[in-house]
Design a protein around this motif. Structure first.
Motif, mmCIF file in Angstrom:
data_model
loop_
_atom_site.group_PDB
_atom_site.id
_atom_site.type_symbol
_atom_site.label_atom_id
_atom_site.label_comp_id
_atom_site.label_asym_id
_atom_site.label_seq_id
_atom_site.Cartn_x
_atom_site.Cartn_y
_atom_site.Cartn_z
ATOM 1 N N ILE A 1 0.854 -1.186 0.000
ATOM 2 C CA ILE A 1 0.000 0.000 0.000
ATOM 3 C C ILE A 1 0.891 1.236 0.000
ATOM 4 O O ILE A 1 2.089 1.153 0.295
ATOM 5 C CB ILE A 1 -0.969 0.043 1.208
ATOM 6 C CG1 ILE A 1 -0.194 0.001 2.522
ATOM 7 C CG2 ILE A 1 -1.983 -1.086 1.128
ATOM 8 C CD1 ILE A 1 -1.073 0.130 3.764
ATOM 9 N N THR B 1 -1.944 5.784 2.300
ATOM 10 C CA THR B 1 -2.928 4.782 2.722
ATOM 11 C C THR B 1 -2.584 4.249 4.102
ATOM 12 O O THR B 1 -3.465 4.059 4.944
ATOM 13 C CB THR B 1 -3.017 3.632 1.704
ATOM 14 O OG1 THR B 1 -3.380 4.165 0.431
ATOM 15 C CG2 THR B 1 -4.030 2.590 2.127
ATOM 16 N N ARG C 1 -3.705 6.689 6.581
ATOM 17 C CA ARG C 1 -5.160 6.599 6.786
ATOM 18 C C ARG C 1 -5.523 5.377 7.625
ATOM 19 O O ARG C 1 -6.453 5.424 8.434
ATOM 20 C CB ARG C 1 -5.882 6.578 5.432
ATOM 21 C CG ARG C 1 -5.849 7.924 4.728
ATOM 22 C CD ARG C 1 -6.851 8.025 3.584
ATOM 23 N NE ARG C 1 -6.705 6.996 2.570
ATOM 24 C CZ ARG C 1 -5.955 7.109 1.479
ATOM 25 N NH1 ARG C 1 -5.277 8.208 1.258
ATOM 26 N NH2 ARG C 1 -5.902 6.133 0.599
ATOM 27 N N VAL D 1 -10.588 3.269 3.847
ATOM 28 C CA VAL D 1 -9.555 2.274 3.544
ATOM 29 C C VAL D 1 -10.193 0.886 3.556
ATOM 30 O O VAL D 1 -11.019 0.574 4.409
ATOM 31 C CB VAL D 1 -8.408 2.355 4.576
ATOM 32 C CG1 VAL D 1 -7.343 1.314 4.280
ATOM 33 C CG2 VAL D 1 -7.805 3.744 4.596
ATOM 34 N N SER E 1 -6.633 -3.878 3.540
ATOM 35 C CA SER E 1 -5.448 -3.111 3.934
ATOM 36 C C SER E 1 -5.263 -3.172 5.440
ATOM 37 O O SER E 1 -4.146 -3.351 5.942
ATOM 38 C CB SER E 1 -5.574 -1.657 3.483
ATOM 39 O OG SER E 1 -5.588 -1.572 2.079
#
Length: 79
Positions: free
Chosen positions: A10, A14, A17, A25, A29
């Motif tokens: 990622i 990201t 986040r 998201v 992830s």
């Protein structure tokens, strides 16, 4: 931070986040980052039914109020 993002496949933004708990998201992830950190079992705790009192209450409300047994056939007349 860059190493974790690279291993999780990622981007750095990201990962930031994820750290902030951003709802945009993907759960994949989050799961990958938790796995990399060695805390993947926390994901199982998150989805465990016993940790959802509201869901358990709603499920209980939808249970049938009374369960009836099968009716017994009436005996034939004249026998």
């Amino acid at each position: 931070m860059a190493i974790v993002a690279q291993r999780a496949s990622i981007s750095k933004p990201t990962l930031i986040r994820v750290e902030r708990g951003n709802a945009s998201v993907s759960i994949g992830s989050y799961a990958t980052v938790l796995f990399l950190m060695g805390t993947a079992e926390r994901l199982a705790d998150l989805v465990d039914r016993k940790n959802d009192p509201v869901g358990l209450q709603l499920e209980e409300e939808n249970l049938p109020k009374r369960v009836r047994g099968a009716r017994k056939p009436k005996p034939a007349k004249g026998k």
